[in-house]
Design a protein around this motif. Structure first.
Motif, PDB file in Angstrom:
ATOM      1  N   LEU A  43     -10.179 -10.226   3.218  1.00 38.91           N
ATOM      2  CA  LEU A  43     -11.003 -10.950   4.180  1.00 38.91           C
ATOM      3  C   LEU A  43     -11.900 -12.009   3.547  1.00 38.91           C
ATOM      4  O   LEU A  43     -12.050 -13.098   4.111  1.00 38.91           O
ATOM      5  CB  LEU A  43     -11.811  -9.969   5.029  1.00 38.91           C
ATOM      6  CG  LEU A  43     -10.949  -9.028   5.876  1.00 38.91           C
ATOM      7  CD1 LEU A  43     -11.810  -8.010   6.610  1.00 38.91           C
ATOM      8  CD2 LEU A  43     -10.087  -9.812   6.849  1.00 38.91           C
ATOM      9  N   ARG A  47     -11.601 -15.908   4.419  1.00 38.22           N
ATOM     10  CA  ARG A  47     -12.755 -16.673   4.906  1.00 38.22           C
ATOM     11  C   ARG A  47     -12.957 -17.939   4.076  1.00 38.22           C
ATOM     12  O   ARG A  47     -13.217 -19.009   4.601  1.00 38.22           O
ATOM     13  CB  ARG A  47     -14.014 -15.812   4.884  1.00 38.22           C
ATOM     14  CG  ARG A  47     -15.226 -16.482   5.519  1.00 38.22           C
ATOM     15  CD  ARG A  47     -16.469 -15.608   5.331  1.00 38.22           C
ATOM     16  NE  ARG A  47     -17.571 -16.020   6.165  1.00 38.22           N
ATOM     17  CZ  ARG A  47     -18.353 -17.080   5.945  1.00 38.22           C
ATOM     18  NH1 ARG A  47     -18.134 -17.858   4.917  1.00 38.22           N
ATOM     19  NH2 ARG A  47     -19.351 -17.364   6.764  1.00 38.22           N
ATOM     20  N   ILE A  54     -15.198 -15.070   9.874  1.00 42.41           N
ATOM     21  CA  ILE A  54     -14.182 -14.248  10.523  1.00 42.41           C
ATOM     22  C   ILE A  54     -14.912 -13.179  11.316  1.00 42.41           C
ATOM     23  O   ILE A  54     -15.781 -12.479  10.784  1.00 42.41           O
ATOM     24  CB  ILE A  54     -13.229 -13.619   9.485  1.00 42.41           C
ATOM     25  CG1 ILE A  54     -12.407 -14.732   8.821  1.00 42.41           C
ATOM     26  CG2 ILE A  54     -12.332 -12.572  10.129  1.00 42.41           C
ATOM     27  CD1 ILE A  54     -11.537 -14.271   7.680  1.00 42.41           C
ATOM     28  N   ILE A  85      -9.177  -9.006  13.971  1.00 46.88           N
ATOM     29  CA  ILE A  85     -10.071 -10.110  13.620  1.00 46.88           C
ATOM     30  C   ILE A  85      -9.674 -11.396  14.342  1.00 46.88           C
ATOM     31  O   ILE A  85      -8.581 -11.497  14.904  1.00 46.88           O
ATOM     32  CB  ILE A  85     -10.070 -10.355  12.097  1.00 46.88           C
ATOM     33  CG1 ILE A  85      -8.674 -10.783  11.604  1.00 46.88           C
ATOM     34  CG2 ILE A  85     -10.548  -9.114  11.347  1.00 46.88           C
ATOM     35  CD1 ILE A  85      -8.614 -11.188  10.140  1.00 46.88           C
ATOM     36  N   ARG A  86     -10.595 -12.358  14.279  1.00 48.56           N
ATOM     37  CA  ARG A  86     -10.314 -13.713  14.757  1.00 48.56           C
ATOM     38  C   ARG A  86     -11.249 -14.655  14.010  1.00 48.56           C
ATOM     39  O   ARG A  86     -12.351 -14.266  13.616  1.00 48.56           O
ATOM     40  CB  ARG A  86     -10.519 -13.833  16.264  1.00 48.56           C
ATOM     41  CG  ARG A  86     -11.933 -13.556  16.718  1.00 48.56           C
ATOM     42  CD  ARG A  86     -12.070 -13.579  18.241  1.00 48.56           C
ATOM     43  NE  ARG A  86     -13.348 -13.070  18.663  1.00 48.56           N
ATOM     44  CZ  ARG A  86     -14.478 -13.759  18.700  1.00 48.56           C
ATOM     45  NH1 ARG A  86     -14.487 -15.027  18.329  1.00 48.56           N
ATOM     46  NH2 ARG A  86     -15.603 -13.210  19.106  1.00 48.56           N
ATOM     47  N   PRO A  87     -10.806 -15.882  13.807  1.00 51.80           N
ATOM     48  CA  PRO A  87     -11.716 -16.843  13.164  1.00 51.80           C
ATOM     49  C   PRO A  87     -12.757 -17.306  14.180  1.00 51.80           C
ATOM     50  O   PRO A  87     -12.464 -17.429  15.371  1.00 51.80           O
ATOM     51  CB  PRO A  87     -10.785 -17.993  12.756  1.00 51.80           C
ATOM     52  CG  PRO A  87      -9.647 -17.908  13.708  1.00 51.80           C
ATOM     53  CD  PRO A  87      -9.493 -16.455  14.066  1.00 51.80           C
ATOM     54  N   LEU A  96      -5.456 -19.114   9.287  1.00 50.83           N
ATOM     55  CA  LEU A  96      -5.731 -17.723   8.917  1.00 50.83           C
ATOM     56  C   LEU A  96      -4.440 -16.916   8.886  1.00 50.83           C
ATOM     57  O   LEU A  96      -4.184 -16.159   7.938  1.00 50.83           O
ATOM     58  CB  LEU A  96      -6.734 -17.109   9.905  1.00 50.83           C
ATOM     59  CG  LEU A  96      -7.080 -15.638   9.709  1.00 50.83           C
ATOM     60  CD1 LEU A  96      -7.691 -15.383   8.333  1.00 50.83           C
ATOM     61  CD2 LEU A  96      -8.030 -15.173  10.809  1.00 50.83           C
TER      62      LEU A  96
END
Length: 136
Positions: A43, A47, A54, A85-87, A96
């Protein structure tokens, strides 16, 4: 209390446990170590690559929380080895996905409408199970 526990420079334990909604969703020391591994190895590099925060929609789940959200019985979320997750910037979603798809430590990558499930395993070789458009 969980807000004070950093798993990596940009992620806290609270983001993965959602104590405001699920106060009893407290991971063991091993589960925290698994979450830390995912943050440091996947992660944080993701990022840095996409250049924006994120958001963790779902991270660690104890069995009760996993059942409440409809998780599968053998979910890696139970082990602290997965996150949905999501940006923060939706324009970075494909960037991503591409990064995680290419990363050698990605165990599983399942994408949905603007979010994705990512898993890792500190103890076994990654499966590289990638399914784009898995969640409709």
């Amino acid at each position: 209390m969980m807000d004070d526990i950093r798993l990596s420079p940009h992620f806290t334990l609270a983001e993965f446990c959602n104590p405001g909604r699920y106060p009893a969703n407290v991971p063991s020391t091993q589960q925290v170590a698994n979450l830390t591994y995912g943050c440091l190895m996947l992660l944080e590099p993701a990022r840095e690559t996409i250049g924006c925060p994120i958001i963790i929609n779902s991270g660690f789940r104890n069995p009760r929380v996993n059942a409440l959200v409809g998780g599968i019985k053998n979910s890696q979320h139970l082990l602290g080895q997965a996150a949905d997750i999501r940006p923060k910037d939706p324009a970075q979603f494909q960037h991503l996905v591409a990064f995680l798809k290419a990363h050698t430590l990605t165990d599983q990558l399942l994408t949905g409408n603007g979010w994705l499930h990512i898993s890792w395993s500190p103890f076994t070789p990654p499966r590289h199970d990638v399914r784009i458009g898995y969640y409709k």
